[in-house]
Write an enzyme that holds these catalytic residues in place. Structure first.
Site, PDB file in Angstrom:
ATOM      1  N   ASP A  44     -39.580 -30.125 -30.586  1.00  0.00           N
ATOM      2  CA  ASP A  44     -38.379 -29.324 -30.848  1.00  0.00           C
ATOM      3  C   ASP A  44     -37.526 -29.999 -31.923  1.00  0.00           C
ATOM      4  OD1 ASP A  44     -36.429 -27.107 -29.592  1.00  0.00           O
ATOM      5  OD2 ASP A  44     -35.251 -28.871 -30.124  1.00  0.00           O
ATOM      6  N   TYR A  49     -31.217 -31.244 -38.049  1.00  0.00           N
ATOM      7  CA  TYR A  49     -31.534 -32.605 -37.593  1.00  0.00           C
ATOM      8  C   TYR A  49     -31.975 -33.505 -38.760  1.00  0.00           C
ATOM      9  CZ  TYR A  49     -31.815 -30.379 -32.933  1.00  0.00           C
ATOM     10  OH  TYR A  49     -31.570 -29.662 -31.786  1.00  0.00           O
ATOM     11  N   LYS A  74     -35.141 -24.432 -35.897  1.00  0.00           N
ATOM     12  CA  LYS A  74     -33.963 -23.567 -35.676  1.00  0.00           C
ATOM     13  C   LYS A  74     -33.239 -23.280 -36.981  1.00  0.00           C
ATOM     14  CE  LYS A  74     -33.423 -26.111 -31.354  1.00  0.00           C
ATOM     15  NZ  LYS A  74     -33.696 -27.498 -31.746  1.00  0.00           N
ATOM     16  N   HIS A 105     -29.821 -21.030 -34.052  1.00  0.00           N
ATOM     17  CA  HIS A 105     -29.327 -22.247 -33.407  1.00  0.00           C
ATOM     18  C   HIS A 105     -28.059 -22.004 -32.570  1.00  0.00           C
ATOM     19  CE1 HIS A 105     -29.688 -26.853 -34.099  1.00  0.00           C
ATOM     20  NE2 HIS A 105     -29.202 -26.627 -32.915  1.00  0.00           N
TER      21      HIS A 105
HETATM   22  P1  NAD Z   1     -31.401 -35.676 -23.560  1.00  0.00           P
HETATM   23  O1  NAD Z   1     -30.695 -35.135 -22.365  1.00  0.00           O
HETATM   24  O2  NAD Z   1     -32.820 -35.354 -23.770  1.00  0.00           O
HETATM   25  O3  NAD Z   1     -31.162 -37.243 -23.515  1.00  0.00           O
HETATM   26  C1  NAD Z   1     -31.763 -38.109 -24.437  1.00  0.00           C
HETATM   27  C2  NAD Z   1     -31.283 -39.537 -24.172  1.00  0.00           C
HETATM   28  O4  NAD Z   1     -31.520 -39.866 -22.804  1.00  0.00           O
HETATM   29  C3  NAD Z   1     -32.086 -40.544 -24.986  1.00  0.00           C
HETATM   30  O5  NAD Z   1     -31.489 -40.753 -26.238  1.00  0.00           O
HETATM   31  C4  NAD Z   1     -32.034 -41.762 -24.110  1.00  0.00           C
HETATM   32  O6  NAD Z   1     -30.827 -42.453 -24.338  1.00  0.00           O
HETATM   33  C5  NAD Z   1     -32.018 -41.185 -22.717  1.00  0.00           C
HETATM   34  N1  NAD Z   1     -33.361 -41.132 -22.096  1.00  0.00           N
HETATM   35  C6  NAD Z   1     -34.410 -40.323 -22.403  1.00  0.00           C
HETATM   36  N2  NAD Z   1     -35.433 -40.538 -21.564  1.00  0.00           N
HETATM   37  C7  NAD Z   1     -35.039 -41.494 -20.704  1.00  0.00           C
HETATM   38  C8  NAD Z   1     -35.668 -42.149 -19.611  1.00  0.00           C
HETATM   39  N3  NAD Z   1     -36.892 -41.824 -19.219  1.00  0.00           N
HETATM   40  N4  NAD Z   1     -34.948 -43.100 -18.967  1.00  0.00           N
HETATM   41  C9  NAD Z   1     -33.689 -43.432 -19.333  1.00  0.00           C
HETATM   42  N5  NAD Z   1     -33.040 -42.846 -20.364  1.00  0.00           N
HETATM   43  C10 NAD Z   1     -33.719 -41.883 -21.049  1.00  0.00           C
HETATM   44  O7  NAD Z   1     -30.482 -35.295 -24.830  1.00  0.00           O
HETATM   45  P2  NAD Z   1     -30.615 -34.531 -26.207  1.00  0.00           P
HETATM   46  O8  NAD Z   1     -31.384 -35.298 -27.197  1.00  0.00           O
HETATM   47  O9  NAD Z   1     -29.225 -34.148 -26.545  1.00  0.00           O
HETATM   48  O10 NAD Z   1     -31.394 -33.173 -25.862  1.00  0.00           O
HETATM   49  C11 NAD Z   1     -32.808 -33.041 -25.937  1.00  0.00           C
HETATM   50  C12 NAD Z   1     -33.220 -32.199 -27.123  1.00  0.00           C
HETATM   51  O11 NAD Z   1     -32.615 -30.906 -27.045  1.00  0.00           O
HETATM   52  C13 NAD Z   1     -32.736 -32.714 -28.485  1.00  0.00           C
HETATM   53  O12 NAD Z   1     -33.448 -33.845 -28.924  1.00  0.00           O
HETATM   54  C14 NAD Z   1     -32.922 -31.485 -29.315  1.00  0.00           C
HETATM   55  O13 NAD Z   1     -34.284 -31.310 -29.663  1.00  0.00           O
HETATM   56  C15 NAD Z   1     -32.440 -30.395 -28.351  1.00  0.00           C
HETATM   57  N6  NAD Z   1     -31.016 -30.030 -28.548  1.00  0.00           N
HETATM   58  C16 NAD Z   1     -30.721 -28.763 -28.907  1.00  0.00           C
HETATM   59  C17 NAD Z   1     -29.398 -28.362 -29.070  1.00  0.00           C
HETATM   60  C18 NAD Z   1     -29.102 -26.957 -29.438  1.00  0.00           C
HETATM   61  O14 NAD Z   1     -27.950 -26.645 -29.773  1.00  0.00           O
HETATM   62  N7  NAD Z   1     -30.060 -26.059 -29.399  1.00  0.00           N
HETATM   63  C19 NAD Z   1     -28.353 -29.279 -28.886  1.00  0.00           C
HETATM   64  C20 NAD Z   1     -28.685 -30.579 -28.498  1.00  0.00           C
HETATM   65  C21 NAD Z   1     -30.012 -30.938 -28.325  1.00  0.00           C
END
Ligand code: NAD
Length: 272
Positions: A44, A49, A74, A105
């Site tokens: 994704d 990004y 997106k 998005h």
């Molecule tokens: P997330 O909830 O996936 O959290 C990621 C963070 O959690 C990592 O940076 C790390 O610090 C921690 N983490 C991950 N795996 C872990 C584990 N096993 N143990 C401990 N800590 C861990 O947050 P995110 O990146 O904001 O969201 C996931 C994805 O969603 C993004 O990378 C992106 O692709 C998407 N996204 C989309 C939108 C949108 O507006 N459509 C907005 C934000 C994110």
């Protein structure tokens, strides 16, 4: 529980994928290589990004057949009036002929463009540049407008969703219409003490799983798709090992009880 699910358009999508927001072009190459080896097939990304070039490099390096991959990108807000060019630019950076899924998005209602953008996505789907089309951060009123204006229902709504902000009513609204809910920030970005909540740590100890795995499992049992982000090899591997245990209804209810209606990201009605 199989690891993929059918969308409204008849195509399949993996229930779990790798999110790459806030990862650099260099980081995504290693993260995607690790993810593919661990069994991930969905990546994704988004034009905003600024790592589609790195994603493209990683895809090119992979020996996986293209049809086994599921690549989502997106459309960024200012591009809502210029879908054709924005999509072409994303495909060029990704070195792809088509996207498996393209999402608007944000609705950015103040721009007044999301319905036109949706028409652009429908056209690109008809010409084969996108296989499936969906939205992100859309509220029922925005999705209703798309359906009324075009007759085409988005297959996915990717929304902020995690135990502290479970968006139950929006999720149910989407599910009733056959729209799959995909959680962004499924782990609440690893913050807000989510991994230390006693409800989560107790369940994690019982199954010899990590708190992150328990939360991802909670999403999956709510029929929510997840795209956890990590660039750390051990976490990437850990986050997909969630298909070999099942939470009880009582454990699901305990995690449901953590909802604080607490958004981490912007309000879709205001964000431009
Ligand atoms: P997330 O909830 O996936 O959290 C990621 C963070 O959690 C990592 O940076 C790390 O610090 C921690 N983490 C991950 N795996 C872990 C584990 N096993 N143990 C401990 N800590 C861990 O947050 P995110 O990146 O904001 O969201 C996931 C994805 O969603 C993004 O990378 C992106 O692709 C998407 N996204 C989309 C939108 C949108 O507006 N459509 C907005 C934000 C994110």
């Amino acid at each position: 529980m199989t690891n993929s699910v059918k969308m409204l358009d008849g195509r399949s999508i993996p229930k779990l994928g790798l999110g790459v927001w806030q990862a650099t072009n260099e980081q995504v190459i290693e993260a995607i290589t690790t993810a593919f080896e661990a069994g991930y097939r969905l990546i994704d990304t988004a034009s905003v990004y600024e790592n589609e070039t790195g994603v493209g490099e990683a895809l090119k390096m992979s020996t996986l057949p293209r049809e086994e991959m599921f690549i989502t990108s997106k459309l960024w807000n200012p591009d809502q009036s210029n879908v054709e060019q924005a999509l072409e630019d994303s495909l060029t950076r990704l070195q792809l002929d088509y996207l498996d899924c393209y999402l608007i998005h944000w609705p950015a209602p103040s721009l007044g463009q999301y319905t036109n953008a949706w028409k652009g996505l429908i056209k690109a789907q008809q010409s084969g540049l996108i296989k499936s089309i969906g939205v992100s951060n859309f509220l029922p009123e925005h999705i209703d407008t798309l359906i009324q204006q075009t007759g085409v229902t988005p297959v996915i709504n990717q929304i902020e969703k995690h135990p502290l902000f479970s968006q139950q009513s929006l999720s149910e609204w989407c599910t009733q219409r056959g729209i799959l809910v995909q959680a962004w920030s499924p782990l609440a970005q690893g913050g807000k003490g989510i991994f230390e909540q006693p409800e989560v740590t107790t369940i994690a100890a019982k199954y010899a799983k990590s708190p992150a795995q328990v939360i991802l499992r909670w999403h999956l049992q709510h029929n929510t798709l997840v795209i956890p982000k990590s660039v750390t090899k051990s976490r990437i591997v850990e986050n997909i090992q969630v298909f070999d245990f099942t939470l009880t209804p009582e454990e699901m209810t305990l995690i449901d009880g953590l909802d604080k209606h607490q958004r981490l990201g912007p309000d879709p009605l205001e964000f431009v």
